[in-house]
Design a protein around this motif. Sequence first.
Motif, PDB file in Angstrom:
ATOM      1  N   PHE A  10      34.119  22.416  47.067  1.00 32.68           N
ATOM      2  CA  PHE A  10      35.372  22.577  47.833  1.00 32.68           C
ATOM      3  C   PHE A  10      35.694  21.333  48.676  1.00 32.68           C
ATOM      4  O   PHE A  10      35.887  21.426  49.888  1.00 32.68           O
ATOM      5  CB  PHE A  10      35.304  23.820  48.736  1.00 32.68           C
ATOM      6  N   GLY A  16      43.873  26.039  43.144  1.00 30.59           N
ATOM      7  CA  GLY A  16      43.092  26.636  42.047  1.00 30.59           C
ATOM      8  C   GLY A  16      41.979  27.504  42.597  1.00 30.59           C
ATOM      9  O   GLY A  16      41.757  28.626  42.133  1.00 30.59           O
ATOM     10  N   LYS A  88      32.903  32.435  39.151  1.00 27.47           N
ATOM     11  CA  LYS A  88      33.326  31.058  38.894  1.00 27.47           C
ATOM     12  C   LYS A  88      34.674  31.085  38.183  1.00 27.47           C
ATOM     13  O   LYS A  88      34.978  32.023  37.440  1.00 27.47           O
ATOM     14  CB  LYS A  88      32.307  30.321  38.010  1.00 27.47           C
ATOM     15  N   ARG A  91      38.699  26.724  33.807  1.00 26.84           N
ATOM     16  CA  ARG A  91      40.017  26.150  33.516  1.00 26.84           C
ATOM     17  C   ARG A  91      40.200  25.804  32.048  1.00 26.84           C
ATOM     18  O   ARG A  91      41.311  25.737  31.547  1.00 26.84           O
ATOM     19  CB  ARG A  91      40.235  24.876  34.349  1.00 26.84           C
ATOM     20  N   ASN A 106      20.994  30.627  36.191  1.00 24.01           N
ATOM     21  CA  ASN A 106      20.891  31.483  37.384  1.00 24.01           C
ATOM     22  C   ASN A 106      20.316  32.850  37.032  1.00 24.01           C
ATOM     23  O   ASN A 106      19.498  33.393  37.775  1.00 24.01           O
ATOM     24  CB  ASN A 106      22.253  31.610  38.069  1.00 24.01           C
ATOM     25  N   SER A 128      41.929  19.523  40.392  1.00 21.22           N
ATOM     26  CA  SER A 128      40.517  19.477  40.795  1.00 21.22           C
ATOM     27  C   SER A 128      40.474  18.830  42.176  1.00 21.22           C
ATOM     28  O   SER A 128      41.435  18.166  42.594  1.00 21.22           O
ATOM     29  CB  SER A 128      39.686  18.655  39.813  1.00 21.22           C
ATOM     30  N   SER A 130      38.693  16.331  43.021  1.00 16.31           N
ATOM     31  CA  SER A 130      38.710  14.866  42.917  1.00 16.31           C
ATOM     32  C   SER A 130      40.121  14.340  42.658  1.00 16.31           C
ATOM     33  O   SER A 130      40.474  13.247  43.102  1.00 16.31           O
ATOM     34  CB  SER A 130      37.725  14.350  41.882  1.00 16.31           C
TER      35      SER A 130
HETATM   36  N1  COA Z   1      40.901  25.587  39.941  1.00 19.56           N
HETATM   37  C1  COA Z   1      40.933  24.300  40.233  1.00 19.56           C
HETATM   38  N2  COA Z   1      39.835  23.510  40.264  1.00 19.56           N
HETATM   39  C2  COA Z   1      38.665  24.086  40.001  1.00 19.56           C
HETATM   40  C3  COA Z   1      38.557  25.432  39.686  1.00 19.56           C
HETATM   41  C4  COA Z   1      39.756  26.208  39.665  1.00 19.56           C
HETATM   42  N3  COA Z   1      39.762  27.496  39.382  1.00 19.56           N
HETATM   43  N4  COA Z   1      37.273  25.705  39.454  1.00 19.56           N
HETATM   44  C5  COA Z   1      36.595  24.560  39.610  1.00 19.56           C
HETATM   45  N5  COA Z   1      37.433  23.573  39.949  1.00 19.56           N
HETATM   46  C6  COA Z   1      37.084  22.163  40.137  1.00 19.56           C
HETATM   47  C7  COA Z   1      36.506  21.833  41.487  1.00 19.56           C
HETATM   48  O1  COA Z   1      37.506  21.419  42.378  1.00 19.56           O
HETATM   49  C8  COA Z   1      35.576  20.701  41.146  1.00 19.56           C
HETATM   50  O2  COA Z   1      36.324  19.502  41.111  1.00 19.56           O
HETATM   51  P1  COA Z   1      35.658  18.079  41.377  1.00 19.56           P
HETATM   52  O3  COA Z   1      34.593  17.900  40.335  1.00 19.56           O
HETATM   53  O4  COA Z   1      36.798  17.184  41.217  1.00 19.56           O
HETATM   54  O5  COA Z   1      35.081  18.142  42.767  1.00 19.56           O
HETATM   55  C9  COA Z   1      35.121  20.974  39.712  1.00 19.56           C
HETATM   56  O6  COA Z   1      36.065  21.880  39.200  1.00 19.56           O
HETATM   57  C10 COA Z   1      33.766  21.563  39.606  1.00 19.56           C
HETATM   58  O7  COA Z   1      33.699  22.687  40.460  1.00 19.56           O
HETATM   59  P2  COA Z   1      32.448  23.644  40.487  1.00 19.56           P
HETATM   60  O8  COA Z   1      32.097  24.078  39.126  1.00 19.56           O
HETATM   61  O9  COA Z   1      32.714  24.694  41.496  1.00 19.56           O
HETATM   62  O10 COA Z   1      31.261  22.720  40.884  1.00 19.56           O
HETATM   63  P3  COA Z   1      30.983  21.993  42.228  1.00 19.56           P
HETATM   64  O11 COA Z   1      30.421  20.686  41.834  1.00 19.56           O
HETATM   65  O12 COA Z   1      32.175  21.985  43.113  1.00 19.56           O
HETATM   66  O13 COA Z   1      29.867  22.895  42.902  1.00 19.56           O
HETATM   67  C11 COA Z   1      27.708  23.985  43.066  1.00 19.56           C
HETATM   68  C12 COA Z   1      28.677  23.162  42.208  1.00 19.56           C
HETATM   69  C13 COA Z   1      27.522  23.375  44.443  1.00 19.56           C
HETATM   70  C14 COA Z   1      28.261  25.399  43.184  1.00 19.56           C
HETATM   71  C15 COA Z   1      26.388  24.020  42.275  1.00 19.56           C
HETATM   72  O14 COA Z   1      26.040  22.708  41.879  1.00 19.56           O
HETATM   73  C16 COA Z   1      25.225  24.615  43.077  1.00 19.56           C
HETATM   74  O15 COA Z   1      25.201  25.804  43.368  1.00 19.56           O
HETATM   75  N6  COA Z   1      24.268  23.788  43.445  1.00 19.56           N
HETATM   76  C17 COA Z   1      23.094  24.231  44.197  1.00 19.56           C
HETATM   77  C18 COA Z   1      21.814  24.142  43.334  1.00 19.56           C
HETATM   78  C19 COA Z   1      21.811  25.219  42.295  1.00 19.56           C
HETATM   79  O16 COA Z   1      21.671  26.397  42.587  1.00 19.56           O
HETATM   80  N7  COA Z   1      21.978  24.807  41.027  1.00 19.56           N
HETATM   81  C20 COA Z   1      22.044  25.738  39.928  1.00 19.56           C
HETATM   82  C21 COA Z   1      20.709  26.009  39.314  1.00 19.56           C
HETATM   83  S1  COA Z   1      19.969  24.577  38.627  1.00 19.56           S
END
Ligand code: COA
Length: 156
Positions: A10, A16, A88, A91, A106, A128, A130
Amino acid sequence: MKTAVYPGSFDPITMGHMDIISRSSKFFEKVIVAIGHNHNKADGMFPVQKRLDMIKSATKNMDNVEVYIYDGLLIDFAEKVGANIIIKGVRNSKDFEYEQNMALINNSLKEGVETFLLVADPKYCFISSSMIRELMYFKKDVTEYVPNEIMHMLNT
Ligand code: COA
């Protein structure tokens, strides 16, 4: 009580994400938006505390939505807050492939944890965090892509 966790970085929250939060809040008694750290990504643009403030502000009218920061594994956080459902947004097929693996990891780390994938609203499929950061870097207007409540927080 069915509690679901919606994790992400976030950085910042987008329309989104809001779509996924708002839709899931209608199906679960409590939705916990959880700000985590993806260790494969750089530290990010907004401090985590600011991301929390932004999401709290954007979800202030959703009574069953809470916002937390977590460190470490998502499933450990989910267990701590008594949730066995992870939400989750998906897209496109690339997201699906990634989320399918995450859901399997998980679930293998903790039996009984289920991931619910919500298909993103097509209106927001190209957004996204980014992309928002990039537009901000070039001083472009991002009003359309982020919740109104956080606009004043983006540049402070
Ligand atoms: N609409 C618009 N954008 C969306 C979206 C939606 N519905 N869903 C996801 N996105 C975008 C996000 O903005 C993000 O964009 P960015 O890459 O430009 O920042 C991208 O899609 C990826 O989002 P997401 O899948 O939520 O990943 P994240 O990198 O933001 O978060 C964690 C990932 C933190 C939830 C995850 O890595 C985590 O839980 N880490 C802790 C360790 C762990 O438990 N790992 C798993 C077991 S190994």
